[in-house]
Design a protein around this motif. Sequence first.
Motif, PDB file in Angstrom:
ATOM      1  N   ILE A  95      29.579  71.829  28.681  1.00  0.00           N
ATOM      2  CA  ILE A  95      28.252  71.825  29.310  1.00  0.00           C
ATOM      3  C   ILE A  95      28.145  70.581  30.195  1.00  0.00           C
ATOM      4  O   ILE A  95      28.477  69.477  29.758  1.00  0.00           O
ATOM      5  N   SER A  96      27.684  70.794  31.430  1.00  0.00           N
ATOM      6  CA  SER A  96      27.556  69.688  32.376  1.00  0.00           C
ATOM      7  C   SER A  96      26.167  69.678  33.003  1.00  0.00           C
ATOM      8  O   SER A  96      25.341  70.562  32.743  1.00  0.00           O
ATOM      9  N   ASN A  97      25.928  68.681  33.850  1.00  0.00           N
ATOM     10  CA  ASN A  97      24.610  68.513  34.464  1.00  0.00           C
ATOM     11  C   ASN A  97      24.451  69.425  35.683  1.00  0.00           C
ATOM     12  O   ASN A  97      24.387  68.969  36.826  1.00  0.00           O
ATOM     13  N   GLY A  98      24.409  70.708  35.438  1.00  0.00           N
ATOM     14  CA  GLY A  98      24.334  71.697  36.499  1.00  0.00           C
ATOM     15  C   GLY A  98      25.722  72.187  36.882  1.00  0.00           C
ATOM     16  O   GLY A  98      26.727  71.527  36.649  1.00  0.00           O
ATOM     17  N   ALA A  99      25.770  73.369  37.502  1.00  0.00           N
ATOM     18  CA  ALA A  99      27.054  73.947  37.914  1.00  0.00           C
ATOM     19  C   ALA A  99      27.744  73.085  38.961  1.00  0.00           C
ATOM     20  O   ALA A  99      28.973  73.043  39.028  1.00  0.00           O
ATOM     21  N   LYS A 100      26.971  72.391  39.777  1.00  0.00           N
ATOM     22  CA  LYS A 100      27.553  71.496  40.783  1.00  0.00           C
ATOM     23  C   LYS A 100      28.376  70.408  40.106  1.00  0.00           C
ATOM     24  O   LYS A 100      29.471  70.049  40.559  1.00  0.00           O
ATOM     25  N   HIS A 101      27.875  69.896  38.996  1.00  0.00           N
ATOM     26  CA  HIS A 101      28.594  68.877  38.234  1.00  0.00           C
ATOM     27  C   HIS A 101      29.847  69.471  37.597  1.00  0.00           C
ATOM     28  O   HIS A 101      30.917  68.842  37.586  1.00  0.00           O
ATOM     29  N   SER A 102      29.734  70.698  37.090  1.00  0.00           N
ATOM     30  CA  SER A 102      30.904  71.371  36.510  1.00  0.00           C
ATOM     31  C   SER A 102      32.020  71.487  37.547  1.00  0.00           C
ATOM     32  O   SER A 102      33.189  71.198  37.264  1.00  0.00           O
ATOM     33  N   LEU A 103      31.653  71.913  38.746  1.00  0.00           N
ATOM     34  CA  LEU A 103      32.644  72.064  39.818  1.00  0.00           C
ATOM     35  C   LEU A 103      33.258  70.723  40.210  1.00  0.00           C
ATOM     36  O   LEU A 103      34.466  70.617  40.418  1.00  0.00           O
ATOM     37  N   PHE A 104      32.422  69.698  40.315  1.00  0.00           N
ATOM     38  CA  PHE A 104      32.920  68.377  40.688  1.00  0.00           C
ATOM     39  C   PHE A 104      33.949  67.896  39.669  1.00  0.00           C
ATOM     40  O   PHE A 104      35.028  67.416  40.030  1.00  0.00           O
ATOM     41  N   ASN A 105      33.612  68.031  38.391  1.00  0.00           N
ATOM     42  CA  ASN A 105      34.546  67.634  37.341  1.00  0.00           C
ATOM     43  C   ASN A 105      35.858  68.417  37.437  1.00  0.00           C
ATOM     44  O   ASN A 105      36.953  67.857  37.299  1.00  0.00           O
ATOM     45  N   LEU A 106      35.747  69.717  37.676  1.00  0.00           N
ATOM     46  CA  LEU A 106      36.930  70.568  37.795  1.00  0.00           C
ATOM     47  C   LEU A 106      37.859  70.085  38.898  1.00  0.00           C
ATOM     48  O   LEU A 106      39.066  69.922  38.699  1.00  0.00           O
ATOM     49  N   PHE A 107      37.306  69.894  40.079  1.00  0.00           N
ATOM     50  CA  PHE A 107      38.119  69.455  41.208  1.00  0.00           C
ATOM     51  C   PHE A 107      38.731  68.081  40.954  1.00  0.00           C
ATOM     52  O   PHE A 107      39.888  67.824  41.306  1.00  0.00           O
ATOM     53  N   GLN A 108      37.974  67.198  40.335  1.00  0.00           N
ATOM     54  CA  GLN A 108      38.467  65.846  40.096  1.00  0.00           C
ATOM     55  C   GLN A 108      39.649  65.821  39.125  1.00  0.00           C
ATOM     56  O   GLN A 108      40.581  65.044  39.293  1.00  0.00           O
TER      57      GLN A 108
END
Length: 390
Positions: A95-108
Amino acid sequence: MKIAKRMENLSPSVTMAITALGRELKAQGKDILSFSAGEPDFDTPDIVKQAAIKAIQDGHTKYTAVEGITETKKAIITKLKKDHGLNYNLDEIIISNGAKHSLFNLFQVLIEEGDEVIIPAPYWVTYPEQVKFSDGVPVFIETDDTTGFKVTAEQIKAAITPKTKVLLLNTPSNPTGAIYTKEELTAIGKVLEGTDILVFSDEMYEKIIYDGKKFCTAAEVSDDMFQRTVTINGLSKAVAMTGWRFGYLATPQKNLVKAMTKLQGQVTSNVNSITQYAAIPALEGEADATIEIMRKEFEKRRDISVEKFNAIKGISCLKPDGAFYLFVNIKELTFDSMKFCSDLLELKGVAVVPGLAFGTEGYFRFSFATDLDSILKGIARIEEFVNENY
């Protein structure tokens, strides 16, 4: 003070910028109608609010596990099983701070310098920016009205190179509302068989579907697709919880979840504890009746808006199958969507987002996530603008 070089390649969000400008002009007393933000005008369902209040009263106000509390992760697992027949374990959810945060973490945690990410265009403005920030290379596949704004398996096959690491799908799409069918996703899956390419499937609008259509998630079309798909979702749109900041992802790639948890632990730690408890009834279906009321109203607004836009000379608009946006074609008038939208805001006080922001010129995005009266007034002003200037 010199800003870090990595920020030079990061563009500000055009949608956020136009929304902020509209609010600023409105605060100055100007008559502004804004259709730029992707935010439902409905309030968060009471069942969610009550769960949040109870969480506060029960003292759930401390740090939680970085990846999310067990109860909420179990609710996500239940939701994915009930809606799509998919089976996940607790260590396959974060669980992350919104889907935008999930995507950012994924790419990073996944993308390294030179890695390619295939992105169909039009695309959500954030996708290429996050890829570039992670030193990756966005590879765009163009679509338009004639293809229903969807890429084909053949186009994806042609775009794959030895550097391709991810295919990013958004269904239903922001900004077009396009939805990939089970047959289309199956064909895409066949193209990916035998590769190491992951599919990032952003399904934030999955509950906002029209005309009785059934949503199909990428992960459910085959076992091979299940293994390579990272499903990204949240509650911002369908449950009108934009400000609560709740996003999640599910993937059998446990190493990805583990790496993301490590990163999130050093950046934000856990999502707001109250939000996590409030999300449980929404995930478990207790807000479904309210979601259906919102969906029906969106469908009504869609139908009226499409009819009105298609009656304007020089403008055309496909009827989207999902989400709450119209991607309006203005190619007969101009290919300079930025100028069109800037002039429209200045002369008529109507804020929409230029297609250029989504990687596709000759269009603008119109959000119908606002009241019908404002929609009718806004489209009438757009018609006046077109008649007076083109």
